[in-house]
Design a protein around this motif. Sequence first.
Motif, mmCIF file in Angstrom:
data_model
loop_
_atom_site.group_PDB
_atom_site.id
_atom_site.type_symbol
_atom_site.label_atom_id
_atom_site.label_comp_id
_atom_site.label_asym_id
_atom_site.label_seq_id
_atom_site.Cartn_x
_atom_site.Cartn_y
_atom_site.Cartn_z
ATOM 1 N N ASP A 693 0.823 -1.209 0.000
ATOM 2 C CA ASP A 693 0.000 0.000 0.000
ATOM 3 C C ASP A 693 0.864 1.269 0.000
ATOM 4 O O ASP A 693 0.366 2.362 0.285
ATOM 5 C CB ASP A 693 -0.960 0.016 1.189
ATOM 6 C CG ASP A 693 -0.219 -0.038 2.531
ATOM 7 O OD1 ASP A 693 1.028 -0.104 2.524
ATOM 8 O OD2 ASP A 693 -0.885 -0.036 3.583
ATOM 9 N N ASP A 694 2.146 1.122 -0.345
ATOM 10 C CA ASP A 694 3.023 2.296 -0.471
ATOM 11 C C ASP A 694 2.794 2.898 -1.863
ATOM 12 O O ASP A 694 3.563 2.679 -2.793
ATOM 13 C CB ASP A 694 4.486 1.878 -0.290
ATOM 14 C CG ASP A 694 5.425 3.074 -0.181
ATOM 15 O OD1 ASP A 694 4.968 4.212 -0.409
ATOM 16 O OD2 ASP A 694 6.618 2.875 0.122
ATOM 17 N N TYR A 695 1.717 3.671 -1.988
ATOM 18 C CA TYR A 695 1.270 4.109 -3.297
ATOM 19 C C TYR A 695 2.115 5.228 -3.895
ATOM 20 O O TYR A 695 1.851 5.662 -5.017
ATOM 21 C CB TYR A 695 -0.195 4.551 -3.226
ATOM 22 C CG TYR A 695 -1.146 3.419 -2.857
ATOM 23 C CD1 TYR A 695 -0.856 2.101 -3.216
ATOM 24 C CD2 TYR A 695 -2.320 3.659 -2.157
ATOM 25 C CE1 TYR A 695 -1.701 1.058 -2.874
ATOM 26 C CE2 TYR A 695 -3.176 2.622 -1.809
ATOM 27 C CZ TYR A 695 -2.856 1.326 -2.169
ATOM 28 O OH TYR A 695 -3.692 0.292 -1.843
ATOM 29 N N ARG A 696 3.135 5.664 -3.191
ATOM 30 C CA ARG A 696 4.067 6.619 -3.817
ATOM 31 C C ARG A 696 4.778 5.972 -5.004
ATOM 32 O O ARG A 696 5.160 6.670 -5.951
ATOM 33 C CB ARG A 696 5.118 7.085 -2.804
ATOM 34 C CG ARG A 696 4.575 7.883 -1.646
ATOM 35 C CD ARG A 696 5.656 8.069 -0.594
ATOM 36 N NE ARG A 696 6.148 6.789 -0.068
ATOM 37 C CZ ARG A 696 7.120 6.675 0.831
ATOM 38 N NH1 ARG A 696 7.715 7.760 1.285
ATOM 39 N NH2 ARG A 696 7.504 5.492 1.273
ATOM 40 N N VAL A 698 3.892 2.443 -6.269
ATOM 41 C CA VAL A 698 3.196 1.361 -6.967
ATOM 42 C C VAL A 698 1.880 1.881 -7.525
ATOM 43 O O VAL A 698 1.398 2.953 -7.148
ATOM 44 C CB VAL A 698 2.951 0.154 -6.037
ATOM 45 C CG1 VAL A 698 4.239 -0.274 -5.367
ATOM 46 C CG2 VAL A 698 1.883 0.464 -5.002
ATOM 47 N N ILE A 699 1.300 1.105 -8.443
ATOM 48 C CA ILE A 699 0.004 1.449 -9.007
ATOM 49 C C ILE A 699 -1.080 0.859 -8.100
ATOM 50 O O ILE A 699 -1.171 -0.366 -7.959
ATOM 51 C CB ILE A 699 -0.133 0.904 -10.440
ATOM 52 C CG1 ILE A 699 0.927 1.553 -11.338
ATOM 53 C CG2 ILE A 699 -1.528 1.143 -10.982
ATOM 54 C CD1 ILE A 699 0.945 1.028 -12.752
ATOM 55 N N PRO A 700 -1.890 1.685 -7.469
ATOM 56 C CA PRO A 700 -2.896 1.166 -6.534
ATOM 57 C C PRO A 700 -3.933 0.313 -7.258
ATOM 58 O O PRO A 700 -4.252 0.543 -8.428
ATOM 59 C CB PRO A 700 -3.543 2.435 -5.965
ATOM 60 C CG PRO A 700 -2.605 3.548 -6.282
ATOM 61 C CD PRO A 700 -1.907 3.151 -7.544
ATOM 62 N N MET A 705 -8.266 2.814 -5.487
ATOM 63 C CA MET A 705 -8.164 4.112 -6.167
ATOM 64 C C MET A 705 -9.454 4.913 -6.054
ATOM 65 O O MET A 705 -9.440 6.145 -5.987
ATOM 66 C CB MET A 705 -7.818 3.875 -7.634
ATOM 67 C CG MET A 705 -7.757 5.105 -8.500
ATOM 68 S SD MET A 705 -7.725 4.696 -10.258
ATOM 69 C CE MET A 705 -9.433 4.223 -10.544
ATOM 70 N N THR A 711 -5.157 8.438 -3.196
ATOM 71 C CA THR A 711 -4.862 7.221 -3.953
ATOM 72 C C THR A 711 -5.131 7.433 -5.437
ATOM 73 O O THR A 711 -4.382 6.946 -6.295
ATOM 74 C CB THR A 711 -5.711 6.056 -3.418
ATOM 75 O OG1 THR A 711 -5.492 5.941 -2.013
ATOM 76 C CG2 THR A 711 -5.320 4.751 -4.091
ATOM 77 N N HIS A 714 -2.163 9.298 -6.869
ATOM 78 C CA HIS A 714 -1.015 8.399 -7.051
ATOM 79 C C HIS A 714 -1.211 7.503 -8.273
ATOM 80 O O HIS A 714 -0.271 7.269 -9.048
ATOM 81 C CB HIS A 714 -0.820 7.533 -5.799
ATOM 82 C CG HIS A 714 -0.157 8.253 -4.665
ATOM 83 N ND1 HIS A 714 1.061 8.870 -4.782
ATOM 84 C CD2 HIS A 714 -0.548 8.450 -3.372
ATOM 85 C CE1 HIS A 714 1.404 9.407 -3.623
ATOM 86 N NE2 HIS A 714 0.441 9.174 -2.751
ATOM 87 N N HIS A 715 -2.420 6.990 -8.453
ATOM 88 C CA HIS A 715 -2.704 6.140 -9.614
ATOM 89 C C HIS A 715 -2.471 6.922 -10.904
ATOM 90 O O HIS A 715 -1.817 6.436 -11.842
ATOM 91 C CB HIS A 715 -4.150 5.628 -9.543
ATOM 92 C CG HIS A 715 -4.460 4.555 -10.533
ATOM 93 N ND1 HIS A 715 -4.662 4.816 -11.881
ATOM 94 C CD2 HIS A 715 -4.617 3.207 -10.389
ATOM 95 C CE1 HIS A 715 -4.925 3.690 -12.512
ATOM 96 N NE2 HIS A 715 -4.904 2.694 -11.628
ATOM 97 N N ASN A 718 1.422 7.691 -11.322
ATOM 98 C CA ASN A 718 2.254 6.500 -11.553
ATOM 99 C C ASN A 718 1.958 5.830 -12.887
ATOM 100 O O ASN A 718 2.834 5.175 -13.458
ATOM 101 C CB ASN A 718 2.078 5.504 -10.410
ATOM 102 C CG ASN A 718 2.656 6.018 -9.105
ATOM 103 O OD1 ASN A 718 3.427 6.971 -9.095
ATOM 104 N ND2 ASN A 718 2.273 5.409 -7.998
#
Length: 797
Positions: A693-696, A698-700, A705, A711, A714-715, A718
């Motif tokens: 859940d480190d959405y900085r 990864v793709i949530p 999302m 979130t 971030h989506h 990323n």
Amino acid sequence: MGSNPEKTVNTLERWLAPADILLNWARSRSLWPMFFGLSCCFVEEATALTARYDLARFGAEVMRPSPRQADLLIVSGTLFKKIAPVVLRLYEQMPEPKWVIAMGSCANSGGMYDVYSVVQGVNQILPVDVYIPGCPPRPEAVLKGLTLLQEKIATEQPARRVFHLGGGTQGSQTPILVDGQSKSRDPRGPGMTGTGIRGSSATPPWFFESRAEVMWCPPAHCTELSPGDHALSAELRNRFPDAITVAPETSDMLTFTLAAKQVPEVLQFLKTESTPRFRRLEDLTAIDETARHQRPNGSELTLVYSLLSFEPPTRVRLKVTLDPTIGTVPSITRLWPSANWYEREAFDLFGIRFHGHPNLRRILLPHDWVGHPLLKSYPGRATDMPPYTRADAVSHQPVDAGFFIAQPDGSSRLVMNIGPHHVSTHGLMRVVVALDGEEITDLAMDIGYHHRGVEKIGERQTWHQFIPYTDRVDYLAGAANNLPYVQAVETLAGIAVPDRAQFIRVLLSELYRISNHLVYFGTLAHDVGAMTPTFYTFREREMILDIVERITGGRLHASWLRLGGVAADLPDGWQDDLNRFVRIFPERLREYESLITKNPIFMARTRGIGVLSLEEAMDWGVTGPNLRACGLDWDLRKQFPYSAYPAFDFDIPTAEDGDCYARYLVRVAEMRESLRIIAQATARMPPGPWITDDYRFVIPPRAAMLQDIETLIHHFVNVTRGPKIPKGEAFSACEIPRGEQGYYVVSDGLGYPYRLRIRSPGFANVQVMPRLARGATLSDLIAIIGSVDYILPDIDR
């Protein structure tokens, strides 16, 4: 009475029309295809020959290795500029009538490889009758392509040609296309012209207003050095007080910088005197620093040496800063023979010269290539370069065999080519041998016919977008290729991966290990004269690919791993097929061994052939089963434990003799150990999330999302421009089926790699083949090639 010309013509046409039907029926039902396997697509083409698909049902009974025996050329995979002249030459040797099928998106249009070394479609040098889409197409698509060609043949009018009457049609009639005129040069594809060209914004400093630079990002992960690392650092500083600088922080391993003139002395000390001793040259590569946002010390190039110690398992990195005042760098080929190819590669792709090198010339690119592609100033895309044409294929011919093996005056030796397209070279590699009778007195290899420029492509893809390219580096290892890449990025960014995702990664990696070794088993047996095992082993391989497809939706290229986890959770009922496979495979493997392992012909062809000592294997950088067949209990899953492997109970098979037979025995035993791991992963799969859940970074998941705006942001970031990975560098290597595959990633703090390097097992494993072959016979060479188990995209990248 005079004759009636119109009546004569009508009578002739009445005879010719049935002749057309008969000829077309006979030709379409007895096609003699010649394969030209270029990359991943050929594996699926070969699979279409096996019992499950049975290409023979469609009138193509046997694949022809010679153009003079064939009337259909199937070009499957990526067409490279180095191999294009060979494709054209073989096509021209085929008798009329002849047809061409382009199989796969790369053969059709260059596919995902819009890069300097790749022709953007075989239709730029040959007429194409049928296109088979896909990357790669499934085996069923080969059958469909064949039926489409049969339908096309049914429309031809060959009788006039056969009876020399003039007119009529037969064979390929389509025109050769011209890039930029009769075919598009737009890399975005149909319907995508409103979007930006991927990667056009990924080349600093020419892209302005990139918001990635002002985004906050945590610093790179910093690893804690071991007491042994601190002791080695002190030892080097004491021995070379004015030559060595220790990096204060590192994400992965102890790192030093030193001057170019000190390279031989420092590396010799590390190999022969230091504690521990670094027996292997792990890798040698370079970085072009000219596009950095903050160039280190004003340098233009950095040489990077990576070394490995076996006891205790330790790595160290040494970096050498090069500026225009440094004309050449000392060669280290006298320390490690494996440095020969690594230094040639650095010369080929970066233009770095090494004085004292025995044969410094190009290795991957054609001998007449202009420029050095991994320099930042060099164009990365084929569509940014002049179009490749048939005239280019005619003019850029391969060099003579004497370029590789010189013949002394008065010598009676025979110099012979094997490849680059030969059924026994296991891909596009040119082997040149000098023969005294049947004995091989010398051997040279010409590689690069499968150079897809993947490291250059990595500089324009976001950290996520590059994942599908990793599958294709070794197209028989599947998701196992994803693992070292995502681990390198996770090491640099400090991304923690959930336990369930780690287990899924191991499960897929071991499935692909067995799949690879089944192909190895069948092809090695075939190389020494036993055809039957290939049809048996592909049966169980298809079972594995069915399981992979159920989990991931893909076969050869699952592209299933993601930064921080995997693409999705396991589907309902995933254990059923796995439990069935675990239950039946041991008996199937015993059946295979009963055919081969104690077979007196197989043993005579492999025992005592291609012997490699343990000392030589270490010196040449040999890894994987080929190293373990020399007697060393060395496997990265144990020596540098990664992912979830510490949670599994398995053994590392070894053998002592270092010959073809030992290499075979190790791989057979490895299949049993992989099955143990698969059974444990199936029984003990932990619950929990399948991605962090480190959405900085990864793709949530889409469900997450839609829950909150952070979130969602971030989506969006990323997916569109890629996560911002902190400045730094990291290396990660994994034990894939062919050996140790490593990724060295360098970040400049943006959404894509500044430099991406692949340390492939085949590059080192194959380099030792002249040592294995000298003194052997020509038939022994075929067994040696099969036993080493290499794959060309892994070697050439």
